[in-house]
Write a protein that holds these residues in place. Structure first.
Motif, PDB file in Angstrom:
ATOM      1  N   GLU A 275       0.818  -1.211   0.000  1.00 13.25           N
ATOM      2  CA  GLU A 275       0.000   0.000   0.000  1.00 13.25           C
ATOM      3  C   GLU A 275       0.854   1.265   0.000  1.00 13.25           C
ATOM      4  O   GLU A 275       0.606   2.197  -0.770  1.00 13.25           O
ATOM      5  CB  GLU A 275      -0.923   0.004   1.216  1.00 13.25           C
ATOM      6  CG  GLU A 275      -1.911   1.163   1.222  1.00 13.25           C
ATOM      7  CD  GLU A 275      -2.903   1.079   2.372  1.00 13.25           C
ATOM      8  OE1 GLU A 275      -3.502   2.125   2.687  1.00 13.25           O
ATOM      9  OE2 GLU A 275      -3.078  -0.013   2.948  1.00 13.25           O
ATOM     10  N   THR A 276       1.865   1.312   0.857  1.00  3.89           N
ATOM     11  CA  THR A 276       2.714   2.503   0.914  1.00  3.89           C
ATOM     12  C   THR A 276       3.509   2.687  -0.376  1.00  3.89           C
ATOM     13  O   THR A 276       3.761   3.816  -0.800  1.00  3.89           O
ATOM     14  CB  THR A 276       3.687   2.432   2.105  1.00  3.89           C
ATOM     15  OG1 THR A 276       4.456   1.219   2.024  1.00  3.89           O
ATOM     16  CG2 THR A 276       2.936   2.469   3.424  1.00  3.89           C
ATOM     17  N   THR A 277       3.875   1.572  -1.007  1.00  3.71           N
ATOM     18  CA  THR A 277       4.604   1.646  -2.276  1.00  3.71           C
ATOM     19  C   THR A 277       3.723   2.233  -3.366  1.00  3.71           C
ATOM     20  O   THR A 277       4.149   3.110  -4.137  1.00  3.71           O
ATOM     21  CB  THR A 277       5.090   0.251  -2.700  1.00  3.71           C
ATOM     22  OG1 THR A 277       5.940  -0.277  -1.682  1.00  3.71           O
ATOM     23  CG2 THR A 277       5.866   0.316  -4.010  1.00  3.71           C
ATOM     24  N   GLU A 278       2.488   1.766  -3.435  1.00  4.53           N
ATOM     25  CA  GLU A 278       1.551   2.286  -4.432  1.00  4.53           C
ATOM     26  C   GLU A 278       1.314   3.778  -4.228  1.00  4.53           C
ATOM     27  O   GLU A 278       1.307   4.561  -5.196  1.00  4.53           O
ATOM     28  CB  GLU A 278       0.228   1.521  -4.350  1.00  4.53           C
ATOM     29  CG  GLU A 278      -0.868   2.018  -5.291  1.00  4.53           C
ATOM     30  CD  GLU A 278      -0.497   1.948  -6.760  1.00  4.53           C
ATOM     31  OE1 GLU A 278      -1.091   2.709  -7.553  1.00  4.53           O
ATOM     32  OE2 GLU A 278       0.390   1.145  -7.130  1.00  4.53           O
ATOM     33  N   GLN A 279       1.141   4.191  -2.999  1.00  4.14           N
ATOM     34  CA  GLN A 279       0.924   5.609  -2.706  1.00  4.14           C
ATOM     35  C   GLN A 279       2.124   6.449  -3.133  1.00  4.14           C
ATOM     36  O   GLN A 279       1.968   7.538  -3.698  1.00  4.14           O
ATOM     37  CB  GLN A 279       0.656   5.797  -1.213  1.00  4.14           C
ATOM     38  CG  GLN A 279      -0.679   5.241  -0.746  1.00  4.14           C
ATOM     39  CD  GLN A 279      -0.825   5.263   0.770  1.00  4.14           C
ATOM     40  OE1 GLN A 279       0.133   5.551   1.508  1.00  4.14           O
ATOM     41  NE2 GLN A 279      -2.007   4.954   1.262  1.00  4.14           N
ATOM     42  N   ALA A 280       3.323   5.926  -2.868  1.00  2.50           N
ATOM     43  CA  ALA A 280       4.541   6.661  -3.215  1.00  2.50           C
ATOM     44  C   ALA A 280       4.682   6.838  -4.719  1.00  2.50           C
ATOM     45  O   ALA A 280       5.028   7.934  -5.206  1.00  2.50           O
ATOM     46  CB  ALA A 280       5.762   5.940  -2.648  1.00  2.50           C
ATOM     47  N   GLN A 282       2.240   6.746  -6.951  1.00  5.18           N
ATOM     48  CA  GLN A 282       1.198   7.658  -7.409  1.00  5.18           C
ATOM     49  C   GLN A 282       1.640   9.105  -7.251  1.00  5.18           C
ATOM     50  O   GLN A 282       1.396   9.947  -8.133  1.00  5.18           O
ATOM     51  CB  GLN A 282      -0.096   7.413  -6.627  1.00  5.18           C
ATOM     52  CG  GLN A 282      -0.843   6.154  -7.028  1.00  5.18           C
ATOM     53  CD  GLN A 282      -2.127   5.963  -6.239  1.00  5.18           C
ATOM     54  OE1 GLN A 282      -2.520   6.822  -5.450  1.00  5.18           O
ATOM     55  NE2 GLN A 282      -2.793   4.838  -6.442  1.00  5.18           N
ATOM     56  N   GLU A 283       2.304   9.397  -6.142  1.00  8.63           N
ATOM     57  CA  GLU A 283       2.798  10.747  -5.898  1.00  8.63           C
ATOM     58  C   GLU A 283       3.891  11.130  -6.894  1.00  8.63           C
ATOM     59  O   GLU A 283       3.935  12.270  -7.381  1.00  8.63           O
ATOM     60  CB  GLU A 283       3.325  10.858  -4.467  1.00  8.63           C
ATOM     61  CG  GLU A 283       3.717  12.267  -4.048  1.00  8.63           C
ATOM     62  CD  GLU A 283       2.555  13.249  -4.065  1.00  8.63           C
ATOM     63  OE1 GLU A 283       2.813  14.444  -4.315  1.00  8.63           O
ATOM     64  OE2 GLU A 283       1.394  12.827  -3.832  1.00  8.63           O
TER      65      GLU A 283
END
Length: 300
Positions: A275-280, A282-283
């Protein structure tokens, strides 16, 4: 006619000892035009495609075998289009700040892999460095202040000179095959040898007590390419940090950053960091315009 893919890469041997002899493999190579003649300059960067990050390795990444399969197919399909290849090699010794033997608790026990050691833990004596106590405390404190991260203890991995530190064999076959047919050297970047710092990205450490500089020569060379494709392990750590370090350096040059392509089916995160990887990422897409694509959808 190109040499058959199956003569270069043996899918069933991904993550295993490579029995192919490089001299035999390279005799199959049919020369293409030299890469220096390419009108469109294309760079492929392979991050830490090493045995210890394969599924049966010391710090195995789930789906890494499929990543290798997809990556080698991508490279094969584009042998005549990829100008240059650069690869990074995570390279460690046993006694480094992110390995268990560096730290002990009040009972003299070493931390288990994936333990998080905070600056507060060090201050209160929950964890103590066996050597370089002051420097270790300084590192953990500054990691949190500057990098906004915490120290993670990893399994022993990519120990210099071991099988685990070597390039995965089938990936190695393909990139060396490319090197001989396109008459271009592979750029091999070693990282992570400083005992008192972590180095996820290929450009610079997370924090260095010695104020080590960035890999400026490699960074500046990226301006020579029209497209840059990136794959590797693990997406959540070394791939993410490598991409982040590159785009932050080129924050002023969106023409370059928008031509950075992450091959989504050629990289996987460490379990628990999805999840944190996907968010990063996306940013990074939003801020710098990097593109995330499937290797099968790329046309060069």
């Amino acid at each position: 006619m190109k040499t058959n893919f199956e003569k270069i890469v043996h899918i069933e041997k991904i993550g295993k000892a490579n029995t192919a002899k490089l001299n035999d493999l390279l005799t199959l190579a049919k020369k293409f035009k030299p890469s220096v003649e390419d009108k469109e300059k294309v760079l492929f960067i392979g991050i830490d495609f090493q045995n210890d990050f394969m599924e049966n390795g010391e710090l195995g990444v789930l789906n890494s075998h499929k990543d290798i399969e997809n990556t080698t197919h991508f490279l094969y399909r584009n042998l005549e289009k990829i100008t240059d290849i650069a690869v990074s090699l995570d390279t460690h010794e046993l006694h480094q700040i992110f390995h268990p033997c560096w730290w002990v608790d009040e009972q003299g026990n070493h931390p288990k892999p994936f333990t998080i050691i905070t600056a507060e833990n060090v201050k209160t004596g929950k964890w103590k460095a066996i050597n370089y106590e002051k420097a270790s405390a300084d590192y953990v404190e500054n990691l949190e202040k500057i990098g906004k991260k915490q120290l993670c203890i990893w399994t022993y991995h990519c120990i210099e000179g071991t099988f685990g530190a070597a390039l995965e064999g089938q990936f190695s076959n393909m990139i060396h095959f490319h090197s001989i047919v396109r008459k271009t050297p592979i750029q091999k970047i070693t990282k992570g040898k400083d005992p008192l710092s972590e180095m996820y990205g290929i450009i610079k450490p997370e924090y260095s007590l010695y104020a080590e500089g960035e890999n400026n020569e490699f960074l500046l060379s990226l301006k020579n390419y029209d497209k840059i494709f990136i794959a590797g392990e693990a997406k959540s750590h070394c791939v993410l940090e490598s991409v982040r370090q590159i785009v932050e350096f080129y924050d002023h040059n969106k023409e370059l950053t928008k031509n950075i392509y992450l091959l989504e089916d050629c990289t996987s995160p460490i379990a628990g960091y999805e999840e944190t990887t996907e968010q990063a990422f996306q940013e990074l897409e939003k801020t710098y315009g990097i593109q995330r694509v499937l290797s099968t959808e790329v046309t060069l």
